[in-house]
Design a protein around this motif. Structure first.
Motif, short mmCIF file in Angstrom:
data_model
loop_
_atom_site.label_atom_id
_atom_site.label_comp_id
_atom_site.label_asym_id
_atom_site.label_seq_id
_atom_site.Cartn_x
_atom_site.Cartn_y
_atom_site.Cartn_z
N THR A 39 0.80 -1.23 0.00
CA THR A 39 0.00 0.00 0.00
C THR A 39 0.83 1.28 0.00
OG1 THR A 39 -0.12 0.08 2.41
CG2 THR A 39 -1.82 -1.20 1.27
N GLU A 40 2.09 1.21 0.49
CA GLU A 40 2.96 2.38 0.65
C GLU A 40 2.27 3.48 1.46
OE1 GLU A 40 4.45 3.69 -3.09
OE2 GLU A 40 5.70 1.91 -3.39
N SER A 41 1.55 3.06 2.49
CA SER A 41 0.78 4.01 3.31
C SER A 41 1.06 3.74 4.79
CB SER A 41 -0.71 3.86 3.03
OG SER A 41 -1.47 4.55 4.00
N ALA A 42 1.46 4.80 5.51
CA ALA A 42 1.64 4.68 6.96
C ALA A 42 0.31 4.43 7.65
CB ALA A 42 2.30 5.94 7.52
N MET A 43 -0.77 4.97 7.09
CA MET A 43 -2.09 4.80 7.69
C MET A 43 -2.52 3.33 7.68
SD MET A 43 -4.71 6.00 9.24
CE MET A 43 -4.69 7.78 9.05
N THR A 44 -2.39 2.66 6.52
CA THR A 44 -2.79 1.24 6.46
C THR A 44 -1.86 0.38 7.32
OG1 THR A 44 -1.49 0.93 4.44
CG2 THR A 44 -3.83 1.43 4.18
N THR A 45 -0.59 0.77 7.43
CA THR A 45 0.33 0.03 8.29
C THR A 45 -0.07 0.19 9.75
OG1 THR A 45 2.11 0.45 6.69
CG2 THR A 45 2.76 -0.31 8.87
N SER A 46 -0.42 1.41 10.14
CA SER A 46 -0.86 1.62 11.52
C SER A 46 -2.17 0.91 11.79
CB SER A 46 -1.02 3.13 11.81
OG SER A 46 -2.11 3.68 11.09
N LEU A 47 -3.03 0.79 10.77
CA LEU A 47 -4.29 0.07 10.93
C LEU A 47 -4.03 -1.40 11.26
CD1 LEU A 47 -7.37 -0.01 10.76
CD2 LEU A 47 -7.17 -0.41 8.29
N LEU A 386 -1.45 -9.16 35.77
CA LEU A 386 -0.80 -9.18 34.47
C LEU A 386 -1.78 -8.84 33.35
CD1 LEU A 386 1.40 -12.38 34.89
CD2 LEU A 386 2.25 -10.06 34.55
N GLY A 387 -3.01 -9.36 33.46
CA GLY A 387 -4.02 -9.04 32.46
C GLY A 387 -4.30 -7.54 32.41
N SER A 388 -4.38 -6.91 33.58
CA SER A 388 -4.60 -5.46 33.62
C SER A 388 -3.40 -4.71 33.05
CB SER A 388 -4.84 -5.01 35.07
OG SER A 388 -6.03 -5.58 35.58
N PHE A 389 -2.20 -5.21 33.35
CA PHE A 389 -0.99 -4.57 32.82
C PHE A 389 -0.97 -4.63 31.30
CE2 PHE A 389 3.39 -5.25 31.28
CZ PHE A 389 3.91 -3.99 31.55
N TYR A 390 -1.26 -5.79 30.73
CA TYR A 390 -1.24 -5.92 29.27
C TYR A 390 -2.37 -5.13 28.63
CZ TYR A 390 2.09 -9.69 30.13
OH TYR A 390 3.18 -10.41 30.53
N THR A 391 -3.52 -5.06 29.29
CA THR A 391 -4.63 -4.27 28.76
C THR A 391 -4.26 -2.80 28.69
OG1 THR A 391 -6.30 -5.82 29.58
CG2 THR A 391 -7.03 -3.58 29.12
N VAL A 392 -3.72 -2.29 29.80
CA VAL A 392 -3.32 -0.88 29.84
C VAL A 392 -2.22 -0.61 28.82
CG1 VAL A 392 -2.17 0.84 31.28
CG2 VAL A 392 -4.03 -0.52 32.23
N SER A 393 -1.23 -1.50 28.73
CA SER A 393 -0.14 -1.31 27.78
C SER A 393 -0.64 -1.33 26.34
CB SER A 393 0.93 -2.39 27.97
OG SER A 393 1.53 -2.29 29.23
N ASN A 394 -1.53 -2.27 26.04
CA ASN A 394 -2.08 -2.34 24.68
C ASN A 394 -2.88 -1.10 24.34
OD1 ASN A 394 -0.96 -4.85 24.10
ND2 ASN A 394 -2.71 -5.99 24.87
N GLY A 395 -3.68 -0.63 25.30
CA GLY A 395 -4.46 0.57 25.05
C GLY A 395 -3.58 1.79 24.80
N ALA A 396 -2.53 1.91 25.59
CA ALA A 396 -1.61 3.04 25.40
C ALA A 396 -0.87 2.92 24.08
CB ALA A 396 -0.62 3.09 26.57
N GLN A 397 -0.46 1.70 23.71
CA GLN A 397 0.17 1.52 22.40
C GLN A 397 -0.77 1.90 21.27
OE1 GLN A 397 2.76 -1.70 21.14
NE2 GLN A 397 2.74 -2.49 23.23
N ALA A 398 -2.05 1.56 21.43
CA ALA A 398 -3.02 1.90 20.39
C ALA A 398 -3.10 3.41 20.19
CB ALA A 398 -4.40 1.35 20.77
N ILE A 399 -3.01 4.17 21.29
CA ILE A 399 -3.00 5.63 21.18
C ILE A 399 -1.79 6.09 20.36
CG2 ILE A 399 -2.75 7.78 22.49
CD1 ILE A 399 -4.31 6.43 24.75
N GLY A 400 -0.62 5.52 20.68
CA GLY A 400 0.58 5.88 19.93
C GLY A 400 0.49 5.51 18.47
N MET A 401 -0.06 4.35 18.17
CA MET A 401 -0.21 3.92 16.77
C MET A 401 -1.17 4.82 16.00
SD MET A 401 -0.33 -0.19 17.24
CE MET A 401 1.08 -1.08 17.90
N ALA A 402 -2.27 5.17 16.65
CA ALA A 402 -3.24 6.04 15.98
C ALA A 402 -2.61 7.40 15.68
CB ALA A 402 -4.48 6.21 16.86
N LEU A 403 -1.86 7.94 16.64
CA LEU A 403 -1.18 9.21 16.41
C LEU A 403 -0.18 9.11 15.26
CD1 LEU A 403 -0.54 10.34 20.11
CD2 LEU A 403 -2.14 11.36 18.48
#
Length: 462
Positions: A39-47, A386-403
């Motif tokens: 795709t050569e697109s950062a948006m589709t890669t972040s998706l 651990l489940g809460s830790f991974y949930t929080v980490s994944n959610g925060a990573q999702a914010i970074g990826m969306a940005l």
């Protein structure tokens, strides 16, 4: 001589984890390269990355609850086999027109990965002695770096032939992993679930020091009594919510865990920026090939392996607080150097050396966070924490990826990657101010104080 790797039960888990991490890194490296080249697109890669994280955010706590309520070994085995089945679905993918199938597999394997990761780490107290838990946790982190070293390189090289060879190798590797998991044998004293005898008599962090019941453990016992007298209390969403709340209470009730989680949120946002923009940075700023992208992703494991071996050798002589503090601060400094070095040179060899170096503080930081959770959370609540830790980490990573997806084309990769380094700097400074950097042992906040002869020196950092 006292390393947990000498324990055949833990060694089987370690080998299974190494195989699983290698396959995971191969897929994590190959799939984004495939999507970006199509795709050569950062948006589709972040998706692609966001789709992988979304199930983790949704099921992270559920995976933690399951790890505390059911047989952790069986959860690990089933998750691995389902992952193999999903990887097989990538075999027919040959072009960008089939990205919908790639995205569907990404989502499914993310769910499996969450259960595998949580059950694998929660299984540690069942396999090793209480005094070996920190060293065992460090060896698990070493696995990730070993897997990165081999898996990322494989992913970058093999994806040049498309996703089919990547999928075939993943299926074979995951089936081998399942075979090793099936051979794990736990000692008879090991029991899984809240209120287990193992948790009450020595599997909790700190061994005999942690035999008293924490607030979270007391809540768990009350819930068990309610379930025993009221069948309706043992089923339904209410029970799931109650178990999740107990796990969160363990974290929020402990000052050091709260600060560790806040620092982890900042670093996870930065990691989200990195995983999307790394491919763009190497492809556009350094003009790297697919194999060079995989190589740079791979060599980060060299520093991580060096740190993991050192931590495994030091064992119980090193404690989480300095690992968190100095790991985050050192990572920040090296990251700033890497992202701004193109103003001076784009020589590929320079970046091989720099990416190899940055893996060391990154691995040290993660070992510190995981060690803090392993040592301060009672064993019967470890899965939920651990489940809460991974949930929080994944959610925060999702914010970074969306940005990253939204801003990459407007700002370019370098300013956003500098933001990643600043986030790690903020996390390190927070840890330095609140946790400190003294190499002193961790004990659960609500544990019974040890005997006077065993009492550690006063800690000015609290």
């Amino acid at each position: 001589m006292n390393s947990p790797i000498r324990n055949p039960r833990f060694r089987a888990l370690w080998v299974a984890g190494l195989l699983d991490d290698t396959i995971d890194w191969m897929l994590v490296t190959a799939i984004p390269i495939f999507v970006y080249r199509m795709t050569e697109s950062a948006m589709t890669t972040s998706l692609a990355f966001l789709i992988e994280l979304a199930p983790g955010v949704l099921v992270g706590s559920l995976a933690g609850i399951a790890a505390d309520r059911y047989d952790r070994k069986k959860l690990l085995l089933v998750g691995t086999l389902l992952h193999a089945a999903l990887a097989a679905l990538l075999l027919p993918v040959t072009s960008g027109d089939q990205l919908w199938l790639v995205y569907a597999v990404i989502a499914g394997r993310a769910v499996c990965a969450q259960f595998v990761l949580t059950s694998k780490n929660a299984l540690l107290p069942d396999l090793v002695e209480p005094g070996q838990r920190a060293a065992a946790s460090n060896l698990v982190v070493l696995n990730s770096n070993l897997g990165r070293l081999g898996g990322s390189l494989l992913g970058g090289v093999v994806v040049a032939g498309g996703l089919r060879p990547v999928a075939a190798g993943s299926v074979i590797g995951l089936l081998l992993t399942a075979g090793v998991v099936s051979r794990i044998r736990r000692p008879e004293r090991a029991q899984v679930g809240p209120g287990s005898e193992a948790a009450a008599t020595g599997s909790a962090p700190g061994g005999p020091v942690a035999t008293s019941v924490s607030a979270g453990s007391a809540a768990g016992e009350r819930a068990q009594r309610a379930e025993a007298t009221d069948p309706a209390a043992a089923a339904g969403p209410g029970r799931m919510y109650r178990h999740w709340r107990e796990g969160v209470a363990v974290i929020t009730g402990d000052r050091r865990l709260r600060v560790s989680f806040l620092a982890a949120i900042l670093c996870a946002i930065g990691q989200g920026l990195f995983v999307v923009l790394f491919v763009v940075f190497v492809a556009t700023t350094l003009h790297g090939t697919d194999a060079e992208i995989g190589l740079l992703r791979s060599v980060q494991g060299i520093g991580g392996i060096a740190g993991g071996l050192a931590l495994g050798f030091l064992g119980t002589r090193v404690h989480p607080r300095p690992l968190i503090t100095w790991g985050a601060l050192s990572f920040s400094g090296l990251a700033l150097l890497i992202w701004n070095a193109p103003m001076v040179t784009t020589a590929f060899g320079v970046y091989v050396a720099l990416f190899a170096m940055v893996g060391l503080p990154g691995g040290v930081y993660y070992a510190g966070v995981l060690g803090m959770v392993q040592q301060r959370v009672p064993a019967d609540h470890l899965g939920r924490a651990l489940g809460s830790f991974y949930t929080v980490s994944n959610g925060a990573q999702a914010i970074g990826m969306a940005l990253a997806g939204l801003l990459a084309e407007r700002l370019g990769p370098v300013p956003l990657l500098n933001a990643q380094a600043v986030l790690y700097l903020a996390a390190g400074l927070m840890a330095l101010l609140v946790l400190g950097a003294r190499n002193t042992p961790e004990t659960p906040a609500n544990a019974t104080p040890p005997a006077p002869a065993q009492t550690p020196l006063p800690d000015p950092h609290g």
